[in-house]
Design a protein around this motif. Structure first.
Motif, PDB file in Angstrom:
ATOM      1  N   LEU A   1       0.885  -1.153   0.032  1.00 47.30           N
ATOM      2  CA  LEU A   1      -0.175   0.022  -0.161  1.00 47.30           C
ATOM      3  C   LEU A   1       1.027   1.221   0.055  1.00 47.30           C
ATOM      4  O   LEU A   1       0.643   2.404  -0.955  1.00 47.30           O
ATOM      5  CB  LEU A   1      -1.034   0.062   1.103  1.00 47.30           C
ATOM      6  CG  LEU A   1      -2.134  -0.658   0.977  1.00 47.30           C
ATOM      7  CD1 LEU A   1      -2.177  -1.949   1.967  1.00 47.30           C
ATOM      8  CD2 LEU A   1      -3.335   0.231   1.360  1.00 47.30           C
TER       9      LEU A   1
ATOM     10  N   GLY B   1       4.724   3.623   8.424  1.00 40.15           N
ATOM     11  CA  GLY B   1       3.573   4.134   7.830  1.00 40.15           C
ATOM     12  C   GLY B   1       3.020   2.933   7.152  1.00 40.15           C
ATOM     13  O   GLY B   1       1.622   3.225   6.611  1.00 40.15           O
ATOM     14  N   ALA B   2       3.484   1.631   7.307  1.00 36.89           N
ATOM     15  CA  ALA B   2       3.007   0.657   6.544  1.00 36.89           C
ATOM     16  C   ALA B   2       1.615   0.005   7.174  1.00 36.89           C
ATOM     17  O   ALA B   2       1.201   0.355   8.234  1.00 36.89           O
ATOM     18  CB  ALA B   2       3.956  -0.623   6.425  1.00 36.89           C
ATOM     19  N   TRP B   3       0.807  -0.390   6.244  1.00 40.30           N
ATOM     20  CA  TRP B   3      -0.656  -0.846   6.645  1.00 40.30           C
ATOM     21  C   TRP B   3      -0.349  -2.424   7.167  1.00 40.30           C
ATOM     22  O   TRP B   3      -1.412  -2.913   7.859  1.00 40.30           O
ATOM     23  CB  TRP B   3      -1.645  -0.825   5.572  1.00 40.30           C
ATOM     24  CG  TRP B   3      -2.179   0.547   5.148  1.00 40.30           C
ATOM     25  CD1 TRP B   3      -3.628   0.896   5.454  1.00 40.30           C
ATOM     26  CD2 TRP B   3      -1.742   1.554   4.700  1.00 40.30           C
ATOM     27  NE1 TRP B   3      -3.670   2.057   5.259  1.00 40.30           N
ATOM     28  CE2 TRP B   3      -2.664   2.483   4.638  1.00 40.30           C
ATOM     29  CE3 TRP B   3      -0.479   1.727   3.904  1.00 40.30           C
ATOM     30  CZ2 TRP B   3      -2.546   3.719   3.966  1.00 40.30           C
ATOM     31  CZ3 TRP B   3      -0.201   2.931   3.389  1.00 40.30           C
ATOM     32  CH2 TRP B   3      -0.988   4.303   3.408  1.00 40.30           C
ATOM     33  N   SER B   4       0.646  -3.067   7.088  1.00 40.88           N
ATOM     34  CA  SER B   4       0.694  -4.491   7.559  1.00 40.88           C
ATOM     35  C   SER B   4       2.142  -4.407   8.040  1.00 40.88           C
ATOM     36  O   SER B   4       2.996  -3.789   7.744  1.00 40.88           O
ATOM     37  CB  SER B   4       0.479  -5.310   6.550  1.00 40.88           C
ATOM     38  OG  SER B   4       1.424  -5.255   5.366  1.00 40.88           O
TER      39      SER B   4
ATOM     40  N   ALA C   1       3.996   9.944   6.890  1.00 39.84           N
ATOM     41  CA  ALA C   1       3.412   9.107   7.709  1.00 39.84           C
ATOM     42  C   ALA C   1       2.697   7.918   6.908  1.00 39.84           C
ATOM     43  O   ALA C   1       2.387   6.842   7.774  1.00 39.84           O
ATOM     44  CB  ALA C   1       2.180   9.795   8.331  1.00 39.84           C
ATOM     45  N   GLN C   2       2.531   7.765   5.345  1.00 42.84           N
ATOM     46  CA  GLN C   2       1.924   6.813   4.720  1.00 42.84           C
ATOM     47  C   GLN C   2       3.192   5.978   4.318  1.00 42.84           C
ATOM     48  O   GLN C   2       2.701   4.947   3.476  1.00 42.84           O
ATOM     49  CB  GLN C   2       1.077   7.311   3.761  1.00 42.84           C
ATOM     50  CG  GLN C   2      -0.097   8.139   4.493  1.00 42.84           C
ATOM     51  CD  GLN C   2      -1.222   8.258   3.488  1.00 42.84           C
ATOM     52  OE1 GLN C   2      -1.777   7.365   2.964  1.00 42.84           O
ATOM     53  NE2 GLN C   2      -1.318   9.646   3.371  1.00 42.84           N
TER      54      GLN C   2
END
Lengths: 317, 259
Positions: free
Chosen positions: B96, B219-222, B213-214
Motif C-alpha cells: 500500500l 507508515g505501512a498498513w501491515s 506518515a504513509q
C-alpha cells in the motif's frame, strides 16, 4: 461473533473449492458471510454455501459486476465493509482475487496480506516466501484485515450455516467501469480442475520432448483427477499452453501432491511448486535438483514410467 | 505518448534471499540486486509501443541508491530517461505504501500509459498494478499477454484461468504484463554506452509530495511480526527404475492415500 466476509469464486454458477476452504477457515475466526458477485447465483449455489457454513449470503447479481476488470468486486466489498464492519475479508489468492484485495485495501484504507497459507487468532497470517525458503507471520495494522488465502491451505469441512440471504444493489462508479471486458475466450482444458486450486498437479518439462508426448502427462493427470502443469522450458518450446506454466513467472501451486516428470527443478520452477505437501519426481538425470525436494523420486525414463504409473493408478481405482 | 515503466530491483533468485532480523524487512545486502525479470518484459513492451506509436519511455523505480544498476539496465535496453524515487523514509514500505509513493510520483511526472511486470520475484504480491489503477483512477489492464493501441483506445488480452479476456479502455491506463508477451531485448554495447549519458532524475519524498506518515515501516498498513527459515525438506526415497518404477511410484501414492 464477528462477521467475516468471504468473496465467492464461481465459474458458470458453480462455487469453486477454494471458497469452501475459505468458509471453513472463516468459521474458525468468526461468522462467515459469503459475498456473491456477478450473475449465476442459484438455489444450488446457496445450498453449497450453506453446507460449508455461510451464516449470511450477500448477493449482488448484476451483470455489470462481471463485465469490468476486478474494480466492481472491490467496490461491492468496500460497500459491505462499510455497512457490516466485518472483522476481516477473505479472498482466494488467485491472480484476480489478489487484485480485488489490492483495490479493496485502498478503498477501505486497510492493510492486505497476500498468499496466506494459514490464519490464526488475532488474524495473524502465515506466509511462505522466497519460494518456500522462509516462513513469516504477518498482520494488518491499519483498517480491516484483508487476506488473500492460497488454495489448498485449509481442508474444506461441511458445517451447516443459516445462509440468510441479502440482495445488494451496487451503483458502479465510472472508474470501476473504465476497463471493459469485450470478449471472453476459453481455451481447451477439458474437465480438468483449475491448476492453482487442484489438489493434485502432474507437470511435464523438457524431458517430455514434444507437444504430442504431453498426452502421457495428461493421461496420468486424468487417472488421478489432477490438473496438468508445465515447466517454462515446455511452454517456451510451445509444447503446452502458457497459462499452465508453473514457476516464478507462471502460476504458484500448493497442491497436496505434485508430480514432476522430466523437470530438472531449476529455481524458476521450484519457486512455483516448492510448497506442495508431497512431491514425486521422475527424471533420468540422478543429479537433477528436483530430487532434493522429492519425497519419492524415480531415476529413469518418464516415457516408460509415466504410462506404467497411469496403468497402475487405473488398476487400483 | 508518455510511457512510464515501473521497475523494481530484487534480490537475485539464484542467491540465498534473506530477511533482516533487525526489522523483518528484505535484506538487500545479502544477495545481488538484479532487475525483476517481469520488469524486463514491461520495458520491452514500452519500447515496442514507442517504436510503433512514437513518444518517450521513462523508467520509474523506488528503491535504495544501489537500484541505479536496475535503472541503467532499462536505459541500456532503450528507455529515454529515468526517475529514481529514493529516500530513507521509504525503507520498509509495504504494497500500500509503495503504491501510494509511486502514484504520487506518477501524478507529478505525468503519463499516458503506465506499464509494470505482473509481480516481483521477492514479494510476489501481484497487487501493485491494481493498486496503482485504483489510486490513479485509471483503467486497470492487467495480466496482459498482448497489448494493442489504436489512437487513445487500448486493448489487451488478459490471461485468465480459462484462456483470456479481451479488455478495452481509453488512455491513460495502467497495464501489467506477463512473461508470454514478448522477448526482452539484450542491451547492445551502444545501448550500454548511451545509457550512461541519459538523464536520471532523483526525487525524495518531499519532491514527490509524499506524506512520510504513509510510507516506510511506521507508515505501512501491515507488518511482518516474525519469521523463520523453513526447515529443509526431509530427504525422500530415490529409486532407480528397473522396469518397475511406475509400480513403485503407485505403491508410494497408495501409501499416502492418493490412490
Amino acid at each position: 461473533m464477528a462477521e467475516i466476509l468471504v468473496l465467492v469464486e464461481h465459474v458458470d454458477g458453480e462455487v469453486k473449492k477454494v471458497t469452501l476452504e475459505l468458509l471453513t477457515l472463516a468459521r474458525s475466526l468468526g461468522s462467515p458471510s459469503a459475498v456473491w458477485a456477478g450473475p449465476g447465483y442459484s438455489e444450488a449455489a446457496k445450498a453449497r454455501l450453506a453446507e460449508y457454513g455461510a451464516d449470511k449470503i450477500y448477493v449482488a447479481g448484476a451483470q455489470d459486476i462481471a463485465d469490468h476488470v476486478v474494480a466492481p468486486k472491490a467496490e461491492l466489498l468496500a460497500r459491505l465493509v462499510s455497512s457490516a464492519s466485518p472483522a476481516a475479508v477473505l479472498v482466494a489468492a488467485t491472480a484476480e482475487g489478489k487484485e480485488v484485495a489490492g483495490r479493496l485495501a485502498i478503498k477501505t484504507d486497510s492493510g492486505v496480506l497476500t498468499d496466506a497459507v494459514g490464519l490464526s487468532d488475532g488474524l495473524v497470517a502465515e506466509q511462505s516466501i522466497f519460494g518456500g525458503g522462509v516462513n513469516v507471520k504477518s498482520k494488518v495494522v491499519k483498517g480491516t484485515p484483508i487476506v488473500a488465502v492460497r488454495p489448498n491451505s485449509t481442508a474444506p469441512e461441511a458445517s451447516a450455516g443459516a445462509a440468510a440471504e441479502e440482495q445488494v444493489e451496487v451503483e458502479l462508479s465510472d472508474a470501476a467501469k473504465a476497463a471493459r471486458v469485450v470478449e471472453r475466450v476459453a481455451q481447451d482444458k477439458g474437465a480438468r480442475p483449475e491448476l492453482t486450486e487442484a489438489a493434485i498437479v502432474v507437470s511435464g518439462g523438457r524431458g517430455v520432448g514434444s507437444a504430442e508426448n504431453f498426452a502421457i502427462i495428461e493421461k496420468l493427470a486424468d487417472a488421478l483427477g489432477a490438473a496438468v502443469g508445465a515447466s517454462r522450458a515446455a511452454t517456451d518450446a510451445g509444447w503446452y499452453p502458457h497459462q499452465f506454466q508453473v514457476g516464478q513467472t507462471g502460476k504458484t501451486v500448493s497442491p497436496q501432491l505434485y508430480i514432476a516428470a522430466g523437470i530438472s527443478g531449476a529455481i524458476q520452477h521450484r519457486a512455483g511448486m516448492q510448497t506442495a505437501k508431497t512431491i514425486v519426481a521422475i527424471n533420468k538425470d540422478p543429479e537433477a535438483p528436483i530430487f532434493e525436494l522429492a519425497d519419492f523420486g524415480i531415476v529413469g525414463d518418464l516415457h516408460q514410467i509415466v504410462p506404467n504409473l497411469t496403468e497402475e493408478v487405473q488398476k487400483r481405482k | 505518448m508518455n510511457i512510464v515503466v515501473c521497475v523494481k530491483q530484487v534480490p537475485d533468485t539464484a542467491t540465498e534471499r534473506k530477511l533482516n532480523a533487525k526489522d523483518n524487512t528484505l535484506d538487500r545486502d545479502a544477495a545481488d540486486g538484479v532487475i525483476n525479470e517481469l520488469c524486463e518484459y514491461a520495458v520491452e513492451e514500452a519500447l515496442k509501443i514507442k517504436e510503433a506509436h512514437g513518444g518517450e519511455v521513462t523508467v520509474l523505480t523506488m528503491g535504495p541508491a544501489k537500484a541505479t544498476d536496475t535503472i541503467r539496465k532499462a536505459l541500456a535496453m532503450g528507455a529515454d530517461k529515468a526517475v529514481h524515487l529514493v529516500d530513507d523514509a521509504l525503507h520498509g514500505s509495504d504494497a500500500l505504501s509503495t503504491s501510494y509513493a509511486l502514484a504520487q510520483t506518477l501524478k507529478k511526472i505525468g503519463f499516458d500509459l503506465v506499464i509494470l511486470g505482473s509481480e516481483s520475484t521477492d514479494a510476489r504480491t501481484g497487487v501493485l498494478a491494481a493498486m496503482l489503477a485504483e489510486r490513479l483512477g485509471a483503467p486497470q489492464l492487467t495480466l496482459a499477454r498482448k497489448v494493442e493501441i489504436d489512437g487513445s483506445s487500448i486493448t489487451i488480452e488478459r490471461l485468465t484461468d480459462y484462456g483470456f479476456d479481451r479488455v478495452q479502455a481509453s488512455l491513460p491506463a495502467v497495464v501489467s504484463v506477463v512473461e508470454k508477451i514478448n522477448e526482452p531485448r539484450y542491451p547492445s554495447f551502444k545501448g550500454i554506452m548511451a545509457a550512461k549519458k541519459k538523464p536520471v532524475q532523483t526525487l525524495g519524498i518531499a519532491d514527490a509530495e509524499i506524506d512520510a506518515a504513509q510510507v516506510g515501516l511506521s507508515g505501512a498498513w501491515s507488518e511482518v511480526a516474525d519469521f523463520a527459515v523453513a526447515p529443509p525438506r526431509a530427504a525422500g526415497t530415490i529409486v532407480k527404475d528397473e522396469g518397475d518404477g511406475g509400480a513403485k511410484a503407485a505403491e508410494f501414492l497408495a501409501s499416502k492415500k492418493f490412490i
